[in-house]
Design an enzyme around this catalytic site. Structure first.
Site, PDB file in Angstrom:
ATOM      1  N   THR A 197       0.847  -1.089  -0.038  1.00 45.01           N
ATOM      2  CA  THR A 197      -0.263  -0.153   0.097  1.00 45.01           C
ATOM      3  C   THR A 197       0.903   1.214  -0.202  1.00 45.01           C
ATOM      4  OG1 THR A 197      -1.798   1.170   1.054  1.00 45.01           O
ATOM      5  CG2 THR A 197      -0.115   0.133   2.487  1.00 45.01           C
ATOM      6  N   ARG A 198       0.271   2.399  -0.521  1.00 43.32           N
ATOM      7  CA  ARG A 198       0.957   3.614  -0.514  1.00 43.32           C
ATOM      8  C   ARG A 198      -0.031   4.543  -0.012  1.00 43.32           C
ATOM      9  NH1 ARG A 198      -1.671   4.708  -5.571  1.00 43.32           N
ATOM     10  NH2 ARG A 198      -1.527   7.038  -4.950  1.00 43.32           N
ATOM     11  N   HIS A 202      -7.732   1.760   5.752  1.00 43.28           N
ATOM     12  CA  HIS A 202      -9.198   2.274   6.539  1.00 43.28           C
ATOM     13  C   HIS A 202      -9.668   0.764   6.836  1.00 43.28           C
ATOM     14  CE1 HIS A 202      -8.376   6.382   6.116  1.00 43.28           C
ATOM     15  NE2 HIS A 202      -8.005   6.440   4.788  1.00 43.28           N
ATOM     16  N   HIS A 205      -9.402  -1.546   3.918  1.00 46.03           N
ATOM     17  CA  HIS A 205      -8.408  -2.260   3.603  1.00 46.03           C
ATOM     18  C   HIS A 205      -8.082  -3.289   4.609  1.00 46.03           C
ATOM     19  CE1 HIS A 205      -8.117   1.770   2.184  1.00 46.03           C
ATOM     20  NE2 HIS A 205      -7.661   1.236   1.136  1.00 46.03           N
ATOM     21  N   ARG A 291      -8.281  -3.475  -6.746  1.00 43.15           N
ATOM     22  CA  ARG A 291      -8.714  -2.810  -8.087  1.00 43.15           C
ATOM     23  C   ARG A 291      -7.629  -1.623  -8.155  1.00 43.15           C
ATOM     24  NH1 ARG A 291     -13.941  -0.448  -9.967  1.00 43.15           N
ATOM     25  NH2 ARG A 291     -13.038   1.720 -10.676  1.00 43.15           N
TER      26      ARG A 291
END
Ligand code: PPS
Length: 574
Positions: A197-198, A202, A205, A291
């Site tokens: 992740t970057r 929340h 996720h 996505r």
């Protein structure tokens, strides 16, 4: 290293950092060698080359590997490798170091590695962009970097590492692949699903990662990128504090957090394959792809890749790589069920809630509520600390206008009014005063005016970033320079351009300093409006006509604007 963990890509975990004796030897010898100050991108790349995150790569790509990677996503020996990792140098330096050793230094001049150069080539960067990113559109951040900020020659050769780049932040979370593997081994983990992740994580996720781990019966590695991501992303300090606060929400001893100093290319599908290989090198057996994985959008918001292109590409290669993909649809919150559900499983007619990244920023700016269904209170706390509502952010009021237009007078009234309100510190950077102190050696050529405005912009951006108010009042006659200053300041707070639009006739008629008469007589050269240009702004937040307003009325209009925009308000300190 445990036999029970997945083997690294290519079979062996690369480690290019030599022992202390060899490092000392190289350091002494390097005093006579040419050297290169690595760019931030190159520093990220060299760290991951040296510590084996890019196994099986042993150095920056040579020409044969590079051409194969671009055209076929494979190294020359056939191993899958989707992303060029190249050392780009200016032409003159590249040609002069062929056959020699080149010292590679970090931003402070410390030698991190030595490259024994034996391969120098000039890539076709347009072709690379097309092959790797599927586009040459410079609105794609990977393409922009490649075409606008990459040197024209690539060099390769044997790479000898001396020291990994040093990080002073979150030291216990900055692990090499070998250290991550060690930790897995100690904990008895063999099946591990990695989450890349970057962004701040929340509830959606957390739901994805929990489900992924449960579905495949694995432990979880939260593996955020903290090297270089996309301009405008939430800074990695804030994100890491937020990830740390999320960790206790997972079942005890099932999830780990480690930071990855990767420079992302935002290459969508190819990037997803690359990410999976990097995680394999860290000992992970599974990799989550959601996505729009690492896929940017153009200025109009149109994505460069289809939402599930990354999943499709990795699906093709996952068996050969040996990492299993855990694909996910976008998760949305279904109100009736009070639960997150993959988008394709939402019951007909159900009310779905979602907060986009843009909406999140807007709510933070306005100090508005972030609902419990969307995120966790501790994460809101971290985000609010770094992204306070506008009335707690710093801002710059930047006046522009002709000499004698009234900028300084209005700026000084505004200063007094803001000081009277109290709260945030206020600094004034008036044209004349700046030229006495900060820019005393400068004249009025275009070059010097630009340096002057950029200096003012830099100081204002520091004040703004640290929560203060900067009031600037130079002529600032050039549009592009004003725009550059705006961009610099908006990174850390608000920017309000105020055009004091007093006409040349009026300024000349007032001629308070007698400069216009001297300029007409040719005694003062390059005088703005007389013998030098003034480019009227078309992007000003406010235009002040001093013919109709007193300085006090003008300052009051600006105060009202600041109030309307939320920079000052009833709940604000100021
Ligand atoms: S700039 O173009 O933004 O860098 O100019 P700035 O720093 O605001 O400085 C403008 C003040 O310098 C005096 N001055 C001149 N102005 C314009 N052109 C020429 N050639 C020139 N020479 C001296 C002038 O007093 C300006 O002050 P203000 O307060 O704007 O009248």
């Amino acid at each position: 290293m445990s036999d029970h963990l997945i083997a690294p890509h290519g079979g062996t975990l690369v480690n290019l950092v030599g022992d202390a004796d060899r490092a000392a030897e190289l350091k002494a010898a390097a005093a006579d060698w040419p050297s290169w100050d690595l760019t931030p991108r190159q520093i990220c790349d060299i760290e991951l080359l040296m510590n084996g995150a890019f196994s099986p790569l042993q150095t920056f790509l040579g020409q044969a590997d590079y051409e194969n990677v671009c055209a076929q996503m494979r190294l020359a020996d056939g191993t899958i490798w989707p992303m060029p990792v190249c050392l780009d140098l200016p032409e003159e330096l590249a040609n002069s170091v062929n056959g020699q050793s080149l010292a590679l230094r970090d931003l402070e001049g410390v030698i991190l590695a030595v490259l024994h150069v034996d391969d120098v080539y000039t890539p076709d960067r347009e072709a690379e962009a097309q092959q790797v990113f599927g586009t040459t559109n410079p609105e794609h951040p990977g393409v922009a970097h490649l075409l606008q900020r990459t040197n024209p020659c690539y060099v390769s050769g044997r790479l000898e590492g001396m020291a990994l780049p040093h990080h002073y932040d979150f030291r216990t979370l900055r692990q090499t692949p070998a250290e991550v593997r060690d930790q897995f081994q100690k904990m008895g983990w063999t099946k591990i699903v990695a989450f890349q992740t970057r962004n701040p994580m929340h509830r959606a996720h957390q739901e994805i990662t929990l489900r992924a781990a449960k579905d495949v019966g694995a432990n979880l590695l939260i593996h955020p990128v903290v090297g270089l991501t996309k301009p405008g992303d939430v800074d990695h300090y804030t994100r890491t504090r937020a990830y740390q606060s999320l960790l206790p929400t997972y079942p005890h001893n099932t999830a780990a957090l480690s930071l990855l100093n990767l420079a992302m290319r935002m290459g969508g599908p190819r990037e997803a394959v690359w990410h999976a290989i990097i995680r394999k090198n860290h000992g992970c057996t599974h990799f989550i792809v959601g996505r729009d994985h690492a896929g940017p959008a153009d200025r109009s918001g149109k994505a460069f890749y289809g939402p599930y292109d990354a999943q499709e590409l990795l699906a093709k290669y996952q068996d050969e790589i040996g990492v299993s993909m855990v694909p996910f649809q976008m998760m949305v919150y279904v109100e009736e069920q009070a639960a997150y559900v993959p988008q394709d499983q939402v019951p007909e007619g159900a009310r779905v809630l979602n907060i986009s990244g843009t909406e999140l920023r807007k709510r933070l700016n306005e100090g508005r509520d972030l609902p419990e269904w969307f995120t966790f209170p501790d994460i809101v706390k971290e985000l609010r600390k770094s992204y306070p509502p506008r009335h707690k952010q710093g801002f710059t009021v930047f006046f522009t206008g002709l000499s004698g237009s009234g900028k300084s007078t209005i700026a000084n009234v505004l200063l007094v009014k803001l000081l009277e309100m109290g709260g945030r510190p206020v600094s004034i950077l008036d044209g004349d005063v700046v030229r006495k102190h900060l820019s005393s050696e400068l004249g009025f050529s275009k070059e010097h005016r630009d340096i002057n405005i950029r200096r003012i912009g830099y100081v204002a951006s520091e004040v703004t970033k640290n929560g203060g108010i900067a009031i600037c009042a130079p002529i600032a006659p050039y549009d592009q320079t004003r725009k550059d200053v705006r961009a610099m300041i908006e990174e850390g707070g608000g920017f309000i351009l105020v055009h004091v639009a007093t006409s040349l006739e009026e300024c000349e008629a007032r001629d308070r300093k007698g400069f216009y008469a001297k300029a007409r007589a040719g005694i003062i050269k390059e005088f703005t409006g007389i013998s030098d240009p003034y480019e009227e702004p078309h992007d000003a937040e406010m235009v002040i006509q001093t013919e109709d307003l007193t300085a006090e009325e003008a300052a009051q209009e600006i105060i009202l604007h600041l109030e309307r925009e939320g920079y000052i308000g009833p709940e604000s300190d100021i």
